[in-house]
Design an enzyme around this catalytic site. Sequence first.
Site, PDB file in Angstrom:
ATOM      1  N   ASP A 153      -6.513 -36.335  -8.919  1.00  0.00           N
ATOM      2  CA  ASP A 153      -6.140 -35.879 -10.245  1.00  0.00           C
ATOM      3  C   ASP A 153      -6.241 -34.358 -10.226  1.00  0.00           C
ATOM      4  O   ASP A 153      -6.884 -33.788  -9.347  1.00  0.00           O
ATOM      5  CB  ASP A 153      -7.118 -36.503 -11.246  1.00  0.00           C
ATOM      6  CG  ASP A 153      -6.972 -35.903 -12.620  1.00  0.00           C
ATOM      7  OD1 ASP A 153      -5.835 -35.857 -13.109  1.00  0.00           O
ATOM      8  OD2 ASP A 153      -7.986 -35.485 -13.192  1.00  0.00           O
ATOM      9  N   ASP A 203      -7.430 -41.314 -15.955  1.00  0.00           N
ATOM     10  CA  ASP A 203      -7.507 -41.784 -14.570  1.00  0.00           C
ATOM     11  C   ASP A 203      -8.135 -43.162 -14.457  1.00  0.00           C
ATOM     12  O   ASP A 203      -8.112 -43.772 -13.390  1.00  0.00           O
ATOM     13  CB  ASP A 203      -8.351 -40.818 -13.729  1.00  0.00           C
ATOM     14  CG  ASP A 203      -7.815 -39.411 -13.771  1.00  0.00           C
ATOM     15  OD1 ASP A 203      -6.593 -39.273 -13.627  1.00  0.00           O
ATOM     16  OD2 ASP A 203      -8.604 -38.481 -13.969  1.00  0.00           O
ATOM     17  N   ASP A 215     -11.303 -37.819 -12.997  1.00  0.00           N
ATOM     18  CA  ASP A 215     -12.416 -37.558 -13.904  1.00  0.00           C
ATOM     19  C   ASP A 215     -12.144 -37.985 -15.331  1.00  0.00           C
ATOM     20  O   ASP A 215     -13.056 -38.119 -16.115  1.00  0.00           O
ATOM     21  CB  ASP A 215     -12.746 -36.065 -13.921  1.00  0.00           C
ATOM     22  CG  ASP A 215     -11.723 -35.290 -14.726  1.00  0.00           C
ATOM     23  OD1 ASP A 215     -10.524 -35.529 -14.508  1.00  0.00           O
ATOM     24  OD2 ASP A 215     -12.111 -34.489 -15.578  1.00  0.00           O
TER      25      ASP A 215
END
Lengths: 846, 48
Positions: A522, A721, A717
């Site tokens: 990410d 996600d 995080d």
Amino acid sequence: MEAPATRPTYDTGEPCAHCGLPVGPRPVEEAGEAFCCSACALVRGALREAGFAETVDRLRPLAATGGNARPVAPDPLGVRELDTERFLEEHTAPLDGGLREADLVLDGVHCAACVWVVERLPFEMDGVTEARLDLPRGRVRLAFDPERVALSSVADWLSRFGYALRPTRGDRQSGRSEAEHQLLVRTGVAWALAGNVMLLAFALYSGLDAAGGPFAAAAKWASFALAIPAVVYGGAPFFQRAWASMGMAWRARDPRRLHLDTPIALGVLVGFGHSAWATVTGRGDVWFDSVAVLIAALLTARYVQLRSRRLAGDASERLLALLPAMARRVTDDSSTEAVRLDELTRGDVVEVSAGEAVPVDGTVAEGESRVDNAVLTGESRPIPVTAGASVAAGATNLTAPLRVRVEAAGEDSRVGRLLAWVREAEGGRAPVMLWADRLGGVFVLAVFALAALTAAIWLVVDPSQIGLHVAALLVITCPCALGMATPLAFAVAAGRAARAGVFVKSDAATQALTEIDTVVLDKTGTLTEGAMRLVAHFGSDDALEAAAALEAHVAHPIASALTHAVPNARGEVTRVEAVNGAGIRGLVDGREVLVGRPDWIATETGSTAPAHLDAFVHDTVAAGHTPVAVACDGAWATILSVGDALRRDAHDLIATLRDEGKSVRVLSGDHPETVARLAETLGIPEADALGGVTPEEKQAIVQELQEAGHRVMVVGDGVNDAAALRQSDVGVAVGGGSTASLVAADVFLTQPGLAPVLRAMATGRTAVRTVRRALAVSLAYNALGAAAAVGGLVTPLVAAIAMPVSSLLVVTIALTQRVPGVDAPASPVPSATAPRSVPSPTPSLA
Amino acid sequence: MNVLYFLVPLAVLLAACGVAAFRWAVRDGQFDDTETPALRILLDDTDD
């Protein structure tokens, strides 16, 4: 993300002057030194008075500075939940005399001094009768009188010392400790029985058996009596699991489905049955001692494994404690009342202070502020909102209080649905079978083949000894060491990793960490800091310091970026005036300082930026950052480039993953252009870096990769996600991530930065290598034992010696594993504990 | 030697007492936290 209002004077990693642990975001200052808690400051003061301060300083290098404890800012709203009728009813138990007992999560406890402070509660607060702290788990058990003291005031008292008291949720805790108690009792009973059987066996081996007579028979009968409970009670878990796996193998028509417990159960059963028959008939060998010790040793390994799992289980539970359950509802007379989230209905209006997470999906009814959606969508820039704008649960309100009209709360909100999916998926996930367990089926087949071989050989040599030698074979090949190898090696690895800030939730995840070939990262909050930071500046340093001094007086993402970059800016600020949407002006040391958008500065100073500064403004915009101009006394002084900076270890991580031959991809919800620029910086091909990806698309992409035969690790995080983390083969949530991501992930990190990702992978590799080594040793032992048994060389005495020796060998291998980069070279003081506090995720639902 | 017929069951009985004590200790939660009690001994007794 820390609240913009708190500004650490010390770096959060600065060691406490007394105990050496990191001081955290709210250190206690005394006599020019920083402490992690008031207790340490007190102790240090007392030591200094007594003249011991120097001695302590000399001793300090000896103390291991492990752990990652940092108190989480007490959440004033969440604490209110502790006083609600329903909380008392659901989460506290009644004691005698109108008292109630509560088991609560306490964050920020570090050391013996903390035990002292917390356990002084009964003497400091009227109405609290007992306080017991469980330091390694960070839990406190309180006995209190709800009539005389409110739990929220207890929380207030504790927060003065930097400890955050939080409600516990879920009742899984009690179930888990009950299972642990049961297994421990079972292990203890098994060892007591094994010990007594061994005493009798000593007598038999040292001549009693050979002498025969009534004593020998009595000793055998006594061993038989003791072995019955050992097998029936102690061996029950193995029989249950063996039975279950036999059912599974039968339904799948595949003997490889047999769990390792099947050969264990078989060995125990045959050893016990043969010995019982020998006792009753008075002819043949007895193996009671080997069987009893085998069961006890295996139970011990299981207990160690269960106990190490508890670390990760406890930590996930503390994450649930972070979910906000309260909101401030605006009542008719415009005051506010704290209510539980599930009491809110559509159309209610809730108040959200600056720095708090928005508790519901809704529209802004009143107020003007900026909200940070980074956790929800991956967008790195805060968005300005005014009345009528819609906000989502989980977003953080940054600058000013807002009133939000509720449209959906709890499970109905977007985040709520996502979380519900994550929880649901938890049970439905295909279990990764450890390959150590897969050995079970092969093992059973091999043992049966060997038994047939033994029977065939002895049919030729001496048919009367067939039963004897087949029983010997089955007892000696009972995979005791094999059964201990996996649980012990993984348990030790999990404990080591936890101390290094890596929590692995299951053994399957540890194994999967070593099998991945694709890594999906990410962007916001994972590769980048996830918060506005000063990336670069161009121009006078004095002006930067003046700007930081000025910005220290306002709450704004750019202001916190500056105060983070220059934490102790000098300069006396005498006047501050914020111009909404443009910048801020004020007097610093008598100079007029302006900080704000370059075009605003141009209008205010009446001059355009000098060419060299203007070029920097363009560079900043081109790099995807926000330019902020500073003017002193009406003249352009410096240009600041503010943006979501790359983490320092991002380059390292990607380079290392590349070197290991893994393909690296970036999926982000942020604008495609920002993502493309970041990919370019990191040297990731454009095709592998996608921006503008929704949480659902992230999950779909991961699924596609898996269907193409890749083993995927996702590192993230945010709430956005969570679905991808759950879908992946191994989900890794980075330190400081949102609660949802930590709940969804298989592995979560409690230390900031990306280096722990590599540490987690190193731990996995070492654990798997250790398991392989231990398995090889125990298989070699089994091969030797089997050969000896086929040849008729195995007597009960040989088994009684060989079996424990092989187990000890395996235990030694498991305990002596070393993970490069995780195990510090021999620290003098072992820091025996594991999680002292949870990651410190955004204290929000998110 | 016949005393063994008495002594061995006695030994087993003693072991059973030990197991019972262990079971009580486990149920009492004495093995739940093996670290804090070691620190608690360092603290002063109540000073009031």
